[in-house]
Scaffold this motif. Sequence first.
Motif, mmCIF file in Angstrom:
data_model
loop_
_atom_site.group_PDB
_atom_site.id
_atom_site.type_symbol
_atom_site.label_atom_id
_atom_site.label_comp_id
_atom_site.label_asym_id
_atom_site.label_seq_id
_atom_site.Cartn_x
_atom_site.Cartn_y
_atom_site.Cartn_z
ATOM 1 N N TYR A 155 0.933 -1.258 0.030
ATOM 2 C CA TYR A 155 -0.147 -0.025 -0.063
ATOM 3 C C TYR A 155 0.569 1.432 0.080
ATOM 4 C CZ TYR A 155 -3.669 -3.301 0.968
ATOM 5 O OH TYR A 155 -4.488 -4.609 0.904
ATOM 6 N N VAL A 168 -3.247 0.314 -5.591
ATOM 7 C CA VAL A 168 -4.625 0.483 -5.401
ATOM 8 C C VAL A 168 -5.101 1.486 -6.437
ATOM 9 C CG1 VAL A 168 -6.714 1.129 -4.036
ATOM 10 C CG2 VAL A 168 -4.864 -0.417 -3.168
ATOM 11 N N GLN A 199 -10.794 -3.672 -1.130
ATOM 12 C CA GLN A 199 -9.738 -2.890 -0.951
ATOM 13 C C GLN A 199 -9.917 -1.516 -0.444
ATOM 14 O OE1 GLN A 199 -6.747 -3.450 -0.795
ATOM 15 N NE2 GLN A 199 -6.220 -5.313 -2.012
ATOM 16 N N THR A 205 -4.150 -0.462 7.615
ATOM 17 C CA THR A 205 -3.653 0.485 6.559
ATOM 18 C C THR A 205 -4.823 1.808 6.607
ATOM 19 O OG1 THR A 205 -2.647 -1.034 5.187
ATOM 20 C CG2 THR A 205 -3.031 1.031 4.144
ATOM 21 N N TYR A 207 -5.457 4.828 4.501
ATOM 22 C CA TYR A 207 -5.195 5.504 3.249
ATOM 23 C C TYR A 207 -4.873 6.921 3.400
ATOM 24 C CZ TYR A 207 -6.644 1.518 0.376
ATOM 25 O OH TYR A 207 -6.974 0.163 -0.224
ATOM 26 N N GLU A 211 -6.423 7.264 -2.273
ATOM 27 C CA GLU A 211 -6.910 6.102 -2.770
ATOM 28 C C GLU A 211 -8.560 5.871 -2.664
ATOM 29 O OE1 GLU A 211 -2.873 5.019 -1.007
ATOM 30 O OE2 GLU A 211 -4.593 6.276 -0.480
#
Length: 299
Positions: A155, A168, A199, A205, A207, A211
């Motif tokens: 990522y 992504v 996703q 994670t 973002y 994303e």
Amino acid sequence: MKITSLILLTSLTFFTHTGLANECQQQITSEDLKSLKTNDFTIKDDKKRNNFAIILLNCLSHPDPKIRDEIVYQAYSAWLRNNELEIKTLHTLLNKLQTILTSKSIDSNGFEQPFAALVLSEVVRVDRITPYMTEQERQTIVDVSTRFMSNISDYRGFNEQEGWRHNVAHTADIFLQLALNKQVTKAQHQQILTAIKQQITPTNTFYTFGEPKRLAMPVVYIILQNKLSANEFANWLTSVTSPAPFENWQNVYQSEQGLAKLHNTRSFIHNLYAITSNSKNPKLKAIQASLQQALKRVD
């Protein structure tokens, strides 16, 4: 522009990171790359341009972001958007780029696959403007890109020294071109939506590189194609805003995983709402009630 021999074995001092970069250095000189951009990616000879477009794939993993982002990707974008590559070349690029996405990358720096996805989005874009793929080729693109999206675990976004990776977002760009393509079917739209859902909230994670908006854009254009019913979209949105594996949204505040899930889900829904809420398009107006309910669930 003069392109020197494409198989000339010259040494590029900045190409030392991967075997893939060595392949690039063995076939393209630094002067060729710099000249390509200086001349606005113009190669007047059709045969040389098409051959160069195939060989340039070896430079997708170039460790220098100025080469990778500003020359390699921009070259493909210029040629493809100006209709300067032959159908045979398009098919070759299509097959080679999909092979990169379906194979285990030998690029330890992690540049090759996200940039293969970005270039593939441009190759797919050509098909929606001037169709050249068969139905089976289109299905293969959907299969390859959705499988790749579902399996992303890297990522990394932007790094000031190394530039972009952005797996992504670049794969979402493929989905956007497919969503805009009137030849893509309802079943393929559903396949894309399933991959996007996987996703929206990656584990642990947060973002931070845009994303959620990139994931939202193909959803908007799938809705505009009007192949999904309002109820089907509402059901998908309900599944997106489910707190699972947590019992409810209040329980997410006790872990980093939960907070990441809340952050990313909120960001996706807010982006989808921001893009569509002021539209006068009846298809986008029809989903506003579902979006408002989704916002209430996660806010």
